[in-house]
Enzyme design. Structure first.
Site, PDB file in Angstrom:
ATOM      1  N   TYR A  33     -91.860 -11.742  33.722  1.00 39.83           N
ATOM      2  CA  TYR A  33     -92.753 -10.605  33.893  1.00 39.83           C
ATOM      3  C   TYR A  33     -93.121  -9.985  32.560  1.00 39.83           C
ATOM      4  O   TYR A  33     -92.523 -10.295  31.525  1.00 39.83           O
ATOM      5  CB  TYR A  33     -92.110  -9.553  34.803  1.00 39.83           C
ATOM      6  CG  TYR A  33     -90.995  -8.753  34.148  1.00 39.83           C
ATOM      7  CD1 TYR A  33     -89.751  -9.322  33.912  1.00 39.83           C
ATOM      8  CD2 TYR A  33     -91.200  -7.425  33.754  1.00 39.83           C
ATOM      9  CE1 TYR A  33     -88.735  -8.590  33.304  1.00 39.83           C
ATOM     10  CE2 TYR A  33     -90.185  -6.692  33.156  1.00 39.83           C
ATOM     11  CZ  TYR A  33     -88.963  -7.276  32.926  1.00 39.83           C
ATOM     12  OH  TYR A  33     -87.962  -6.553  32.315  1.00 39.83           O
ATOM     13  N   ARG A  52     -96.017 -13.386  24.553  1.00 43.22           N
ATOM     14  CA  ARG A  52     -94.614 -13.427  24.987  1.00 43.22           C
ATOM     15  C   ARG A  52     -94.502 -14.001  26.397  1.00 43.22           C
ATOM     16  O   ARG A  52     -93.588 -14.775  26.693  1.00 43.22           O
ATOM     17  CB  ARG A  52     -93.995 -12.023  24.921  1.00 43.22           C
ATOM     18  CG  ARG A  52     -92.509 -12.031  25.277  1.00 43.22           C
ATOM     19  CD  ARG A  52     -91.841 -10.698  25.022  1.00 43.22           C
ATOM     20  NE  ARG A  52     -92.352  -9.667  25.913  1.00 43.22           N
ATOM     21  CZ  ARG A  52     -92.000  -8.374  25.834  1.00 43.22           C
ATOM     22  NH1 ARG A  52     -91.154  -7.979  24.903  1.00 43.22           N
ATOM     23  NH2 ARG A  52     -92.498  -7.501  26.677  1.00 43.22           N
ATOM     24  N   ARG A 100     -85.805 -23.853  49.971  1.00 44.01           N
ATOM     25  CA  ARG A 100     -84.744 -23.420  49.069  1.00 44.01           C
ATOM     26  C   ARG A 100     -83.871 -24.585  48.599  1.00 44.01           C
ATOM     27  O   ARG A 100     -83.272 -25.291  49.413  1.00 44.01           O
ATOM     28  CB  ARG A 100     -83.862 -22.356  49.741  1.00 44.01           C
ATOM     29  CG  ARG A 100     -82.877 -21.723  48.754  1.00 44.01           C
ATOM     30  CD  ARG A 100     -82.032 -20.632  49.387  1.00 44.01           C
ATOM     31  NE  ARG A 100     -81.156 -20.034  48.381  1.00 44.01           N
ATOM     32  CZ  ARG A 100     -80.004 -20.584  47.976  1.00 44.01           C
ATOM     33  NH1 ARG A 100     -79.592 -21.717  48.510  1.00 44.01           N
ATOM     34  NH2 ARG A 100     -79.272 -19.991  47.037  1.00 44.01           N
ATOM     35  N   HIS A 102     -81.848 -25.425  44.565  1.00 49.24           N
ATOM     36  CA  HIS A 102     -81.752 -24.869  43.214  1.00 49.24           C
ATOM     37  C   HIS A 102     -82.672 -25.563  42.202  1.00 49.24           C
ATOM     38  O   HIS A 102     -83.345 -24.901  41.423  1.00 49.24           O
ATOM     39  CB  HIS A 102     -80.307 -24.927  42.710  1.00 49.24           C
ATOM     40  CG  HIS A 102     -79.405 -23.930  43.358  1.00 49.24           C
ATOM     41  ND1 HIS A 102     -79.128 -23.936  44.707  1.00 49.24           N
ATOM     42  CD2 HIS A 102     -78.727 -22.879  42.850  1.00 49.24           C
ATOM     43  CE1 HIS A 102     -78.326 -22.942  44.997  1.00 49.24           C
ATOM     44  NE2 HIS A 102     -78.055 -22.282  43.883  1.00 49.24           N
ATOM     45  N   LYS A 149     -88.113 -13.134  29.125  1.00 47.69           N
ATOM     46  CA  LYS A 149     -88.294 -11.911  29.920  1.00 47.69           C
ATOM     47  C   LYS A 149     -88.299 -12.283  31.399  1.00 47.69           C
ATOM     48  O   LYS A 149     -89.341 -12.271  32.060  1.00 47.69           O
ATOM     49  CB  LYS A 149     -89.580 -11.189  29.508  1.00 47.69           C
ATOM     50  CG  LYS A 149     -89.573  -9.722  29.911  1.00 47.69           C
ATOM     51  CD  LYS A 149     -90.644  -8.970  29.178  1.00 47.69           C
ATOM     52  CE  LYS A 149     -90.823  -7.569  29.727  1.00 47.69           C
ATOM     53  NZ  LYS A 149     -89.613  -6.758  29.778  1.00 47.69           N
ATOM     54  N   GLU A 182     -78.931  -4.251  22.826  1.00 47.56           N
ATOM     55  CA  GLU A 182     -80.143  -3.485  23.138  1.00 47.56           C
ATOM     56  C   GLU A 182     -79.876  -2.651  24.376  1.00 47.56           C
ATOM     57  O   GLU A 182     -78.789  -2.711  24.960  1.00 47.56           O
ATOM     58  CB  GLU A 182     -81.331  -4.432  23.366  1.00 47.56           C
ATOM     59  CG  GLU A 182     -81.138  -5.361  24.552  1.00 47.56           C
ATOM     60  CD  GLU A 182     -82.300  -6.321  24.781  1.00 47.56           C
ATOM     61  OE1 GLU A 182     -83.431  -6.002  24.410  1.00 47.56           O
ATOM     62  OE2 GLU A 182     -82.060  -7.387  25.379  1.00 47.56           O
ATOM     63  N   LEU A 207     -84.234  -9.003  23.653  1.00 42.63           N
ATOM     64  CA  LEU A 207     -85.613  -9.384  23.926  1.00 42.63           C
ATOM     65  C   LEU A 207     -86.435  -8.929  22.711  1.00 42.63           C
ATOM     66  O   LEU A 207     -86.244  -7.808  22.233  1.00 42.63           O
ATOM     67  CB  LEU A 207     -86.118  -8.662  25.179  1.00 42.63           C
ATOM     68  CG  LEU A 207     -87.582  -8.928  25.510  1.00 42.63           C
ATOM     69  CD1 LEU A 207     -87.732 -10.314  26.122  1.00 42.63           C
ATOM     70  CD2 LEU A 207     -88.127  -7.874  26.457  1.00 42.63           C
TER      71      LEU A 207
END
Ligand code: PMP
Length: 285
Positions: A33, A52, A100, A102, A149, A182, A207
């Site tokens: 995101y 990014r 579903r 993995h 991210k 951070e 990040l």
């Protein structure tokens, strides 16, 4: 006013918008995101955020869902339809929908794209910045790939909740070597008594914040000294000032760490100045 979201090709009323229950973002946090600040109805530092985003997608081998120019139109359209002058826009891309399992889907799937935007009263941020926020420390418990991210934010969620329950505005993660990495949703900075500005290098443990990158340009233009190195909570407690950065907060002064006052316990002069200068160096689209 009803809020509008972009979901996989459609602009929909937020209340009616939905994604598939087997979306891998939902089941595995298999997605990434970006959050951009909206200021004066313009998107701040869009180019850097998209660079990014593309890097995060590449690292996870998720395809870019559409051309960058199209994504820009979608993001601008969501901002426009929600009549956001000041606030944030959120963009999420997940690997897509598949039974579903993995491992990555073996058949081609299209990445899912969701864009939302909301208004935030800028006065609220200014008021918080005038008071400053407290931070608490929490043991670093995230995976080493925090440079991506990803929407996998459970440690960040728990850390922020711990901060909130202790009357603080942010939690700073502290790694095994005793250094601050951070914040749960911010980059961490301190200012020394001789006005050197310290923040951890983006090479490990953090990040690479867009606000961080732009602020480094601000510091250079103001001929302020920057040191990219780790610091401990003890050094932060002794610092002249501290602050955090994020697209949604710009520069937010920190006045205490684990209830130890930083400086005189009031927002610092440097943090205030950097907050004021920031947007002169930002991109607006
Ligand atoms: N670190 C983390 C963990 C974050 O979630 C954020 C906010 N997205 C930041 C730093 C600040 O990044 P940016 O300046 O790009 O908003």
């Amino acid at each position: 006013m009803s809020r509008i979201a972009y979901v996989n090709g459609q602009y929909e009323l937020m209340g009616a918008a939905s994604v598939h229950i087997e979306d891998r973002g939902y089941q595995f946090a298999d997605g990434v995101y970006e959050v951009c600040e909206i200021r004066g109805a313009k998107i701040v530092d869009f180019t850097k955020h998209m660079t990014r985003l593309q890097r995060s997608l590449r690292e996870l081998r998720i395809a870019m869902p559409m051309a960058l120019a199209s994504l820009k139109i979608v993001v601008q359209e969501v901002v426009r339809r929600n009549r956001v002058r000041n606030g944030i826009v959120y963009l999420q891309v997940s690997r897509g929908v598949s039974r579903r399992d993995h491992a990555f889907p073996t058949h081609p799937v299209s990445p899912s794209v969701v864009v939302t935007a909301r208004s935030i009263n800028p006065q609220k941020g200014s008021d918080t910045a005038a008071r400053g926020i407290k931070v608490i420390t929490q043991p670093e418990n995230r995976w080493p790939r925090v440079d991506i991210k990803s929407v996998s934010l459970l440690p960040n969620v728990l850390a922020k909740q711990a901060a909130k329950e202790q009357g603080a505005g942010e939690a700073w993660f502290v790694d095994r070597d005793g250094f601050v990495t951070e914040g749960s949703s911010t980059n961490a900075w301190i200012v020394t008594s001789d006005n050197r500005v310290i923040t951890r290098s983006a090479e490990t443990g953090i990040l690479a914040g867009i606000t961080r990158a732009v602020l480094i340009d601000v510091l250079a233009a103001m001929q302020l000294k920057l040191e990219e190195r780790p610091f401990t909570p003890a050094e932060a407690a002794q610092a002249k000032e501290a602050f955090v950065t994020a697209s949604s907060q710009i520069v937010m002064p920190v006045i205490a760490i684990d209830d130890k006052l930083i400086g005189d316990g009031k927002p610092g002069v440097m943090a205030k100045r950097l907050r004021e200068e920031f947007h002169r160096f930002a991109e607006f689209v």
